[in-house]
Design an enzyme around this catalytic site. Structure first.
Site, PDB file in Angstrom:
ATOM      1  N   SER A  41       5.028  -5.800  12.456  1.00  0.00           N
ATOM      2  CA  SER A  41       4.420  -4.849  13.383  1.00  0.00           C
ATOM      3  C   SER A  41       5.334  -3.642  13.591  1.00  0.00           C
ATOM      4  CB  SER A  41       4.086  -5.559  14.700  1.00  0.00           C
ATOM      5  OG  SER A  41       3.177  -4.790  15.458  1.00  0.00           O
ATOM      6  N   ASP A 155      -1.843  -7.522  12.102  1.00  0.00           N
ATOM      7  CA  ASP A 155      -0.484  -7.530  12.652  1.00  0.00           C
ATOM      8  C   ASP A 155       0.268  -8.830  12.348  1.00  0.00           C
ATOM      9  OD1 ASP A 155       1.708  -7.715  14.566  1.00  0.00           O
ATOM     10  OD2 ASP A 155       0.747  -6.068  15.620  1.00  0.00           O
TER      11      ASP A 155
END
Length: 267
Positions: A41, A155
Site C-alpha cells: 500500500s 491493497d
C-alpha cells in the site's frame, strides 16, 4: 566489524504512511545502510521512492500538498467499482520519479498486493514499478482494483499490513514500521453511537490491527517502529510535513539506543 545492512519493511495505513519518509530520513542520517525495502500500500510508494533514490523528492512534494491539491488528485469513477480511478495519482507521481523496471533498481524492492480472486498475496519483484505501486495501493471500494489475467488485485494491506515475511536478505537486520500501533489518544470511542458506515470502518481497522500484530509476532523483525493508529486520517496528505516529522521523531525515540548494534558495531 563489517557494516551491517538493513531490510526495511514498510506497512500500510493511508496518509499515516508518509511518516515512513521521516523514519528513512533518520536512519540515513545515522549512516544505516538500507539495501532492501519491502512495502505494501502506501509503504510500496514510499519504498519505491527510496529504492529509486527519490525519497527526498517525494517528501518535498508531499510536504507541499494542500487539501485542495489532494482533492484535485481524486479522479472520481463509477462508484460501483471504486470511488477513484487512481490514474491521476500515478501520472502526477511522474513529477517525483519515473517508471522503471524494478529489477534495475540499486536496492532490492518488493511490493505486495492482494489477489481477491484467489485470496492470496501477490508479490512484485520485477516489471514496472508503477504497476506494482498501483496494484498495492488499491484500497477496496476507494481505488479501482487491477485486473491482471485471472487475478483481481487490491491493497496489499488487506491480507498482510506488515509484510515481514517477504524479506529476501535474511541475514540483514529487519526493521518494520507498523502503521497500526497503539493510539496516542487516551479518549475511548463511543462505539454504540457510531453510524453503520463508521462502525464498518472501525471493524475493518480492528481486523487490520490484529493482522499487523500477528504478522509481527509470527515473523519477528529485529525492531518495530510503531506509528500510532490515530496519528492521522486516511486522506490527511495535506499534513504530510507534520507526519514526516512525527515519523522521524518516533524512529529516533525507538532506535537511538540500538543504533550501534543496527550498524554492526561492537557495543
Amino acid at each position: 566489524m563489517q557494516q551491517q545492512k538493513v531490510s526495511l519493511i514498510l506497512g500500510s495505513g493511508g496518509a499515516r504512511g508518509i511518516s515512513q519518509i521521516g523514519a528513512i530520513q533518520w536512519l540515513l542520517e545515522q549512516g544505516v545502510e538500507i539495501d532492501e525495502v519491502v512495502g505494501c500500500s502506501i509503504g510500496s510508494l514510499v519504498g519505491a521512492a527510496f529504492a529509486g533514490g527519490k525519497i527526498g523528492e517525494l517528501g518535498e512534494w508531499m510536504s507541499k500538498l494542500t487539501k485542495r491539491e489532494v482533492f484535485r488528485l481524486m479522479d472520481f469513477s463509477d462508484p460501483r467499482f471504486g470511488i477513484l480511478k487512481g490514474q491521476k495519482v500515478m501520472r502526477t507521481l511522474q513529477e517525483v520519479f519515473e517508471d522503471v523496471a524494478i529489477e534495475t533498481l540499486g536496492v532490492k524492492f518488493t511490493a505486495v498486493a492482494t489477489d481477491l480472486a484467489n485470496e492470496q498475496e501477490v508479490v512484485f519483484r520485477k516489471g514496472s514499478i508503477y504497476s506494482a505501486i498501483r496494484a498495492s495501493i488499491a484500497i477496496p471500494a476507494v481505488f479501482q482494483g487491477v485486473q491482471l489475467a485471472n487475478k483481481f488485485l487490491v491493497d496489499g494491506g488487506v491480507l498482510n499490513p506488515v509484510p515481514v515475511n517477504y524479506v529476501q536478505n535474511t541475514d540483514n537486520i529487519k526493521i518494520a514500521i507498523n502503521l497500526d500501533g497503539p493510539p496516542k489518544s487516551a479518549v475511548e470511542k463511543s462505539y454504540s453511537k457510531l453510524n453503520a458506515l463508521d462502525l464498518l470502518q472501525e471493524s475493518y481497522m480492528a481486523m487490520r490491527r490484529r493482522l499487523s500484530l500477528l504478522s509481527i509476532q509470527l515473523y519477528q523483525p529485529d525492531y518495530v517502529i510503531n506509528i500510532p493508529n490515530d496519528l492521522s486520517g486516511i486522506w490527511d496528505f495535506d499534513r504530510s510535513s507534520d507526519l514526516i516529522k512525527e515519523g522521524y521523531e518516533l524512529t529516533r525515540g525507538t532506535l537511538s539506543q540500538h543504533i550501534d548494534k543496527i550498524k554492526g558495531k561492537q557495543v
